[in-house]
Write a protein that holds these residues in place. Structure first.
Motif, PDB file in Angstrom:
ATOM      1  N   UNK A 390       1.119  -1.153   0.069  1.00 60.59           N
ATOM      2  CA  UNK A 390       0.117   0.056   0.013  1.00 60.59           C
ATOM      3  C   UNK A 390       1.066   1.285  -0.053  1.00 60.59           C
ATOM      4  N   UNK A 391       1.861   1.263  -1.046  1.00 60.25           N
ATOM      5  CA  UNK A 391       2.650   2.441  -1.053  1.00 60.25           C
ATOM      6  C   UNK A 391       2.494   3.508  -2.246  1.00 60.25           C
ATOM      7  N   UNK A 392       1.424   3.406  -2.695  1.00 61.26           N
ATOM      8  CA  UNK A 392       1.010   4.305  -3.779  1.00 61.26           C
ATOM      9  C   UNK A 392       1.705   3.934  -5.043  1.00 61.26           C
ATOM     10  N   UNK A 393       2.481   2.936  -5.221  1.00 60.33           N
ATOM     11  CA  UNK A 393       2.876   2.614  -6.278  1.00 60.33           C
ATOM     12  C   UNK A 393       2.434   1.319  -6.900  1.00 60.33           C
ATOM     13  N   UNK A 394       2.217   0.342  -6.045  1.00 63.17           N
ATOM     14  CA  UNK A 394       1.621  -0.769  -6.412  1.00 63.17           C
ATOM     15  C   UNK A 394       0.156  -0.770  -6.953  1.00 63.17           C
ATOM     16  N   UNK A 395      -0.459  -1.194  -8.054  1.00 63.14           N
ATOM     17  CA  UNK A 395      -1.953  -0.922  -8.258  1.00 63.14           C
ATOM     18  C   UNK A 395      -2.277  -2.126  -7.456  1.00 63.14           C
ATOM     19  N   UNK A 396      -3.527  -1.686  -6.558  1.00 66.83           N
ATOM     20  CA  UNK A 396      -4.298  -2.583  -5.764  1.00 66.83           C
ATOM     21  C   UNK A 396      -5.764  -2.952  -6.104  1.00 66.83           C
ATOM     22  N   UNK A 405       0.925  -5.974 -17.602  1.00 65.75           N
ATOM     23  CA  UNK A 405       0.970  -4.860 -18.888  1.00 65.75           C
ATOM     24  C   UNK A 405       0.645  -3.467 -18.070  1.00 65.75           C
ATOM     25  N   UNK A 406       0.011  -3.496 -17.160  1.00 66.62           N
ATOM     26  CA  UNK A 406      -0.265  -2.048 -16.542  1.00 66.62           C
ATOM     27  C   UNK A 406       1.000  -1.508 -15.895  1.00 66.62           C
ATOM     28  N   UNK A 407       1.849  -2.339 -15.140  1.00 62.58           N
ATOM     29  CA  UNK A 407       3.051  -2.211 -14.745  1.00 62.58           C
ATOM     30  C   UNK A 407       4.082  -1.617 -15.653  1.00 62.58           C
ATOM     31  N   UNK A 408       4.157  -2.424 -16.856  1.00 62.51           N
ATOM     32  CA  UNK A 408       5.010  -2.188 -17.966  1.00 62.51           C
ATOM     33  C   UNK A 408       4.682  -0.691 -18.552  1.00 62.51           C
ATOM     34  N   UNK A 409       3.559  -0.334 -18.651  1.00 56.06           N
ATOM     35  CA  UNK A 409       3.165   0.987 -19.286  1.00 56.06           C
ATOM     36  C   UNK A 409       3.397   1.943 -18.112  1.00 56.06           C
ATOM     37  N   UNK A 410       3.265   1.743 -16.847  1.00 60.72           N
ATOM     38  CA  UNK A 410       3.767   2.849 -15.895  1.00 60.72           C
ATOM     39  C   UNK A 410       5.333   2.985 -15.935  1.00 60.72           C
ATOM     40  N   UNK A 411       6.021   1.756 -16.115  1.00 56.23           N
ATOM     41  CA  UNK A 411       7.599   1.922 -16.023  1.00 56.23           C
ATOM     42  C   UNK A 411       7.806   2.707 -17.387  1.00 56.23           C
ATOM     43  N   UNK A 412       7.161   2.466 -18.436  1.00 60.67           N
ATOM     44  CA  UNK A 412       7.635   2.839 -19.749  1.00 60.67           C
ATOM     45  C   UNK A 412       7.327   4.649 -19.777  1.00 60.67           C
ATOM     46  N   UNK A 413       6.261   4.907 -18.924  1.00 62.19           N
ATOM     47  CA  UNK A 413       5.930   6.234 -18.952  1.00 62.19           C
ATOM     48  C   UNK A 413       7.159   6.922 -18.168  1.00 62.19           C
ATOM     49  N   UNK A 455       9.524  -3.665 -12.697  1.00 65.76           N
ATOM     50  CA  UNK A 455       9.704  -4.787 -13.692  1.00 65.76           C
ATOM     51  C   UNK A 455       9.083  -6.157 -13.047  1.00 65.76           C
ATOM     52  N   UNK A 456       9.215  -6.207 -11.481  1.00 67.48           N
ATOM     53  CA  UNK A 456       8.911  -7.406 -10.928  1.00 67.48           C
ATOM     54  C   UNK A 456       7.758  -7.352 -10.064  1.00 67.48           C
ATOM     55  N   UNK A 457       7.183  -6.117  -9.982  1.00 68.48           N
ATOM     56  CA  UNK A 457       5.877  -5.424  -9.217  1.00 68.48           C
ATOM     57  C   UNK A 457       4.974  -6.710  -9.466  1.00 68.48           C
ATOM     58  N   UNK A 458       4.375  -7.184 -10.562  1.00 71.87           N
ATOM     59  CA  UNK A 458       3.370  -8.064 -10.833  1.00 71.87           C
ATOM     60  C   UNK A 458       3.515  -9.271  -9.830  1.00 71.87           C
TER      61      UNK A 458
END
Length: 508
Positions: A390-396, A405-413, A455-458
């Motif tokens: 619950x760190x405002x970086x993970x999508x919960x 894919x969501x995390x990869x787009x976040x990272x790409x941005x 990259x490994x958040x998922x």
């Protein structure tokens, strides 16, 4: 009494900020200032190790700690370790999350939870800890009575007049001051001039913590503290600092009158900046180097859904005003769970169009205690007890596109925005050192660490990792909850209520 104030370490699964910023534990410095006459130490476990060794060497009577939601389990671990070391040591927990969700800290190893300002309450609490019934007479506390259950004492205002608070005890972390920084602001001192908020965005509980009533210090009080701060860079951590023109004008006059030379990093709303260009011009001359702006979204429907009371036009105008006067913008953006590839592309187009370099992209997180909690709680895919996520970086929240894919787009941005050297040269203003300097390399190193975390958040959402994130440390053998309800029932007046946490999340 000997009192040890502890900032907990960053949880394993928490992404980010410690790699690009570590600021002083201001909340503990304030609590220390309220403990006059006691032997007080601060231990910052983001930078320091050896908690058990410190317990043995200092032998505290009381341990105080605090955290945001992501640090709940770390706080419980510390309190359990302390009780294992010495069953008689008293443990106190406070902070903004404790004020809204005290039930998250309901553990036998925690003696009491502070629901309001700890600085003004701490001396009374320490005095009352010696007697069970005395704790029940202290207003604004929560006492653990069972798993996810607390008994709350009589309510009270969040805090007294802000000018009555003592100045924080920075001397207790002076040996670490050179290690506190915020990106390129190094060394940096943190400062607070207001509590609560004048607005009511539905994703934020800042205004709810103080029951909708903001508390602000006077310009005279602020200047008194500025004169005592050695660092040139001052990070003012109010949720909104640039808001009251009369207060800002008076403060600016006092700063000039006393010849204070600082560089300021502050928070502001886009609409205020857009409509008060004269204030930005004046404060840029005074030393304003960067402003955090809660831009939040790139479309008006998104902003309306957040009760933001702002518009995209005002967002863009505020960025332009800051650039005009050489003030860097640190833009906060909140992508929603229903983002598709097109929304991510639109987000970067907004970033590029407005020449933003510093951004903080925080997936929408319905924090317990906010107005949107009920709206999203049935879509949450991570248990409340997995606090490190619950760190405002993970999508919960359940997402429209696959989570990986969501995390990869976040990272790409992030990568397109902040790891592009040409963008750094074109768009960063006052705060950026030369791109090929050691100072820049140090921040790039931190950003690359964050990149690998995303990259490994998922994988953090798997049952195995969630179980690790829910770990609270070894229970204290033989330690059970105090029967506060029975103690309360023996007293003549009943001013206590039991509050229980309702679980709404399960393993995905």
């Amino acid at each position: 009494m000997k009192i040890l104030l502890v900032r907990p370490p960053v949880p394993k699964h928490t992404i980010g900020l410690k790699n690009v910023m570590i600021c002083e534990p201001l909340e503990l410095e304030y609590v220390a200032a309220g403990l006059e006459g006691h032997d007080v130490q601060i231990m910052d476990m983001i930078l320091e190790k050896g908690f058990t060794k410190r317990l043995r060497s200092f032998s505290p009577d009381v341990i105080c700690t605090s955290c945001y939601i992501s640090g709940v389990n770390e706080v419980i671990k510390l309190c359990r370790k302390a009780k294992i070391w010495n069953r008689k040591v008293k443990t106190i927990v406070g902070g903004v999350h404790a004020s809204r969700c005290a039930e998250d800290f309901a553990d036998p190893a925690i003696d009491c939870i502070v629901l309001g300002d700890g600085t003004s309450q701490i001396s009374t609490i320490v005095e009352a800890l010696g007697e069970d019934k005395a704790l029940l007479s202290v207003s604004g506390l929560a006492l653990p009575v069972g798993p996810n259950k607390v008994l709350k004492t009589k309510g009270k205002a969040y805090m007294p007049n802000a000018d009555t608070l003592p100045l924080p005890r920075r001397d207790l972390v002076a040996h670490l001051q050179h290690r506190y920084y915020y990106i390129f602001h190094r060394p940096v001192a943190t400062m607070k001039t207001a509590w609560g908020c004048w607005y009511k965005c539905n994703f934020c509980f800042t205004w709810r913590i103080t029951d909708g009533h903001p508390y602000a210090r006077s310009p005279e009080s602020i200047v008194e503290e500025l004169e005592q701060i050695e660092a040139e860079d001052v990070y003012i951590v109010d949720d909104i600092f640039l808001i009251k023109s009369s207060r800002l004008n008076k403060l600016a006059a006092l700063i000039r009158e006393r010849g204070i030379k600082k560089k300021y990093l502050v928070y502001a709303r886009a609409d205020y900046i857009a409509e008060n260009e004269d204030i930005i011009a004046d404060w840029a001359e005074l030393g304003l180097s960067a402003v955090f702006i809660g831009l939040e979204a790139t479309t008006n429907p998104e902003l309306d859904s957040m009760d933001k009371e702002c518009s995209v036009d005002l967002n863009e105008k505020s960025i332009a005003v800051c650039r005009k006067y050489g003030v860097d913008v640190y833009g906060s953006l909140i992508p929603g769970p229903d983002y598709t590839e097109q929304e991510w592309k639109n987000l970067f187009a907004f970033i590029e169009r407005n020449k933003l370099y510093y951004v903080n992209i925080s997936p929408l997180t319905p924090m317990p205690g906010t107005l949107i909690w009920d709206l999203y709680k049935d879509r949450i895919t991570v248990p409340r007890e997995a606090h490190g996520l619950w760190d405002l970086s993970h999508m919960l929240i359940e997402t429209k596109m696959p989570l990986k894919q969501y995390y990869r787009w976040l990272l790409k941005t992030y990568m397109r925005t902040m790891l592009d050297i040409s963008r750094a040269d074109r768009y960063a203003l006052r705060t950026r050192p030369p791109v090929w300097s050691f100072r820049y390399f140090r921040i790039w190193k931190g950003m690359i660490k964050i990149m690998f975390q995303f990259l490994t958040a998922h994988r953090h959402h798997t049952p195995r990792e969630l179980a690790k994130a829910m770990y609270k440390g070894e229970p204290v053998p033989g330690l059970d909850y105090r029967d506060w309800a029975s103690i309360a029932s023996t007293l003549e007046t009943e001013e206590w209520t039991v509050q229980e946490k309702v679980q709404n999340a399960a393993f995905s």
